[in-house]
Every structure is written in structure tokens, then in C-alpha cells.
Write a protein that holds these residues in place. Structure first.
Motif, PDB file in Angstrom:
ATOM      1  N   MET A   1      -4.229  -5.355  -6.057  1.00 27.35           N
ATOM      2  CA  MET A   1      -2.882  -5.054  -6.498  1.00 27.35           C
ATOM      3  C   MET A   1      -2.804  -5.281  -8.001  1.00 27.35           C
ATOM      4  O   MET A   1      -3.262  -6.299  -8.502  1.00 27.35           O
ATOM      5  CB  MET A   1      -1.885  -5.953  -5.764  1.00 27.35           C
ATOM      6  N   LYS A   2      -2.232  -4.325  -8.681  1.00 25.21           N
ATOM      7  CA  LYS A   2      -2.076  -4.441 -10.127  1.00 25.21           C
ATOM      8  C   LYS A   2      -1.030  -5.493 -10.461  1.00 25.21           C
ATOM      9  O   LYS A   2      -0.119  -5.757  -9.686  1.00 25.21           O
ATOM     10  CB  LYS A   2      -1.640  -3.104 -10.713  1.00 25.21           C
ATOM     11  N   GLN A   4       1.275  -5.239 -12.684  1.00 23.00           N
ATOM     12  CA  GLN A   4       2.565  -4.583 -12.836  1.00 23.00           C
ATOM     13  C   GLN A   4       3.238  -4.399 -11.468  1.00 23.00           C
ATOM     14  O   GLN A   4       4.435  -4.649 -11.323  1.00 23.00           O
ATOM     15  CB  GLN A   4       2.391  -3.236 -13.519  1.00 23.00           C
ATOM     16  N   THR A   5       2.484  -4.008 -10.469  1.00 23.94           N
ATOM     17  CA  THR A   5       3.020  -3.850  -9.113  1.00 23.94           C
ATOM     18  C   THR A   5       3.480  -5.197  -8.566  1.00 23.94           C
ATOM     19  O   THR A   5       4.533  -5.297  -7.934  1.00 23.94           O
ATOM     20  CB  THR A   5       1.968  -3.231  -8.181  1.00 23.94           C
ATOM     21  N   TYR A   8       6.802  -6.069 -10.127  1.00 21.78           N
ATOM     22  CA  TYR A   8       7.882  -5.298  -9.514  1.00 21.78           C
ATOM     23  C   TYR A   8       8.212  -5.810  -8.113  1.00 21.78           C
ATOM     24  O   TYR A   8       9.373  -5.818  -7.702  1.00 21.78           O
ATOM     25  CB  TYR A   8       7.534  -3.817  -9.453  1.00 21.78           C
ATOM     26  N   LEU A   9       7.191  -6.240  -7.388  1.00 22.28           N
ATOM     27  CA  LEU A   9       7.403  -6.818  -6.066  1.00 22.28           C
ATOM     28  C   LEU A   9       8.229  -8.102  -6.163  1.00 22.28           C
ATOM     29  O   LEU A   9       9.169  -8.305  -5.391  1.00 22.28           O
ATOM     30  CB  LEU A   9       6.059  -7.094  -5.390  1.00 22.28           C
ATOM     31  N   SER A  46       4.795   6.522  -2.753  1.00 21.93           N
ATOM     32  CA  SER A  46       3.460   5.988  -2.991  1.00 21.93           C
ATOM     33  C   SER A  46       3.311   4.650  -2.251  1.00 21.93           C
ATOM     34  O   SER A  46       4.300   4.011  -1.896  1.00 21.93           O
ATOM     35  CB  SER A  46       3.217   5.792  -4.486  1.00 21.93           C
ATOM     36  N   TYR A  47       2.086   4.256  -2.048  1.00 20.40           N
ATOM     37  CA  TYR A  47       1.808   3.011  -1.327  1.00 20.40           C
ATOM     38  C   TYR A  47       2.476   1.819  -2.022  1.00 20.40           C
ATOM     39  O   TYR A  47       3.126   1.005  -1.371  1.00 20.40           O
ATOM     40  CB  TYR A  47       0.294   2.791  -1.234  1.00 20.40           C
ATOM     41  N   SER A  48       2.354   1.737  -3.338  1.00 16.38           N
ATOM     42  CA  SER A  48       2.924   0.590  -4.048  1.00 16.38           C
ATOM     43  C   SER A  48       4.451   0.622  -4.028  1.00 16.38           C
ATOM     44  O   SER A  48       5.088  -0.413  -3.860  1.00 16.38           O
ATOM     45  CB  SER A  48       2.399   0.516  -5.484  1.00 16.38           C
ATOM     46  N   SER A  49       5.046   1.801  -4.160  1.00 12.54           N
ATOM     47  CA  SER A  49       6.512   1.892  -4.107  1.00 12.54           C
ATOM     48  C   SER A  49       7.036   1.489  -2.730  1.00 12.54           C
ATOM     49  O   SER A  49       8.048   0.797  -2.619  1.00 12.54           O
ATOM     50  CB  SER A  49       6.979   3.306  -4.426  1.00 12.54           C
ATOM     51  N   LYS A  51       5.577  -0.537  -0.594  1.00 13.55           N
ATOM     52  CA  LYS A  51       5.406  -1.984  -0.431  1.00 13.55           C
ATOM     53  C   LYS A  51       6.441  -2.761  -1.237  1.00 13.55           C
ATOM     54  O   LYS A  51       6.948  -3.784  -0.789  1.00 13.55           O
ATOM     55  CB  LYS A  51       3.989  -2.428  -0.844  1.00 13.55           C
ATOM     56  N   ILE A  52       6.747  -2.286  -2.434  1.00  9.89           N
ATOM     57  CA  ILE A  52       7.745  -2.962  -3.266  1.00  9.89           C
ATOM     58  C   ILE A  52       9.100  -2.940  -2.571  1.00  9.89           C
ATOM     59  O   ILE A  52       9.789  -3.960  -2.498  1.00  9.89           O
ATOM     60  CB  ILE A  52       7.815  -2.323  -4.666  1.00  9.89           C
TER      61      ILE A  52
END
Length: 109
Positions: A1-2, A4-5, A8-9, A46-49, A51-52
Motif C-alpha cells: 500500500m502506498k 498516499q493511499t 487517505y485511508l 479502483s481498488y484503493s478508492s 478500500k478507502i
């Protein structure tokens, strides 16, 4: 996980918790959360969006502990019938609300 992600989480989790404290009504929070979760899972994010929003914002906003505490208070009063009714009603109503959010999201896109 980045990083930045992850940031945001954390921010989404904070906002979900703050909004939950601001509303302070377990039933309304549960219904709103279910509707918007259904709305979000219908979208192609997206996967990260995803999850956030789902793991960050909505997990803190709808908080399972609020639901359990509400049921615990009823059970602690010794009203087993009321407990069973509310338990089933909350779960069924939230499932239908989530599905309704899913359908509304599909109709919009």
C-alpha cells in the motif's frame, strides 16, 4: 500500500468517525451507511478508492460496536422478544437498504 493511499485511508476513517459522532443516532447511521455501501459497491472504482471508502470511511461511520451496544442495552433490560425483533429487523432492513442503494446506483449510471 502506498503511503498516499494510507494517508487517505486514515483521513477517511477520521471523517467517518467524526460524522458518526455528529449524527449520534445508531439507526440513521446504519441506514445511511448501508445505502451508501450498496451505492459504492455498484460503481467500478479502483481498488484503493474502494478500500478507502469501504474500509476507511464506512467502517468507522457505521461501526458495528454501535449496533451491538444498542442490542446489548435491550438484552440487559431482560426483554428477549424485543431483542430478537430488533436484531432481525435491523439486519433485514439494512440488507434491503444496501440493495436499494445498489439499484439506485445502477440506474444512475
Amino acid at each position: 500500500m502506498k503511503i498516499q493511499t494510507f494517508f487517505y485511508l486514515l483521513l477517511a476513517s477520521y471523517l467517518g468517525t467524526f460524522l458518526r459522532l455528529f449524527i449520534d443516532n445508531n439507526f440513521i447511521i446504519s441506514i445511511l451507511g448501508s445505502f451508501f455501501v450498496g451505492f459504492i459497491i455498484s460503481k467500478r472504482l479502483s481498488y484503493s478508492s474502494e478500500k478507502i471508502l469501504l474500509s476507511g470511511f464506512f467502517s468507522c461511520f457505521t461501526s458495528f460496536s454501535g449496533f451491538i451496544y444498542f442490542l446489548y442495552k435491550i438484552l440487559n433490560q431482560g426483554d428477549l422478544i424485543r431483542f430478537i425483533i430488533f436484531f432481525n429487523l435491523i439486519i433485514i432492513l439494512n440488507l434491503f437498504t444496501m440493495y436499494f442503494g445498489f439499484l439506485i446506483s445502477r440506474k444512475i449510471t
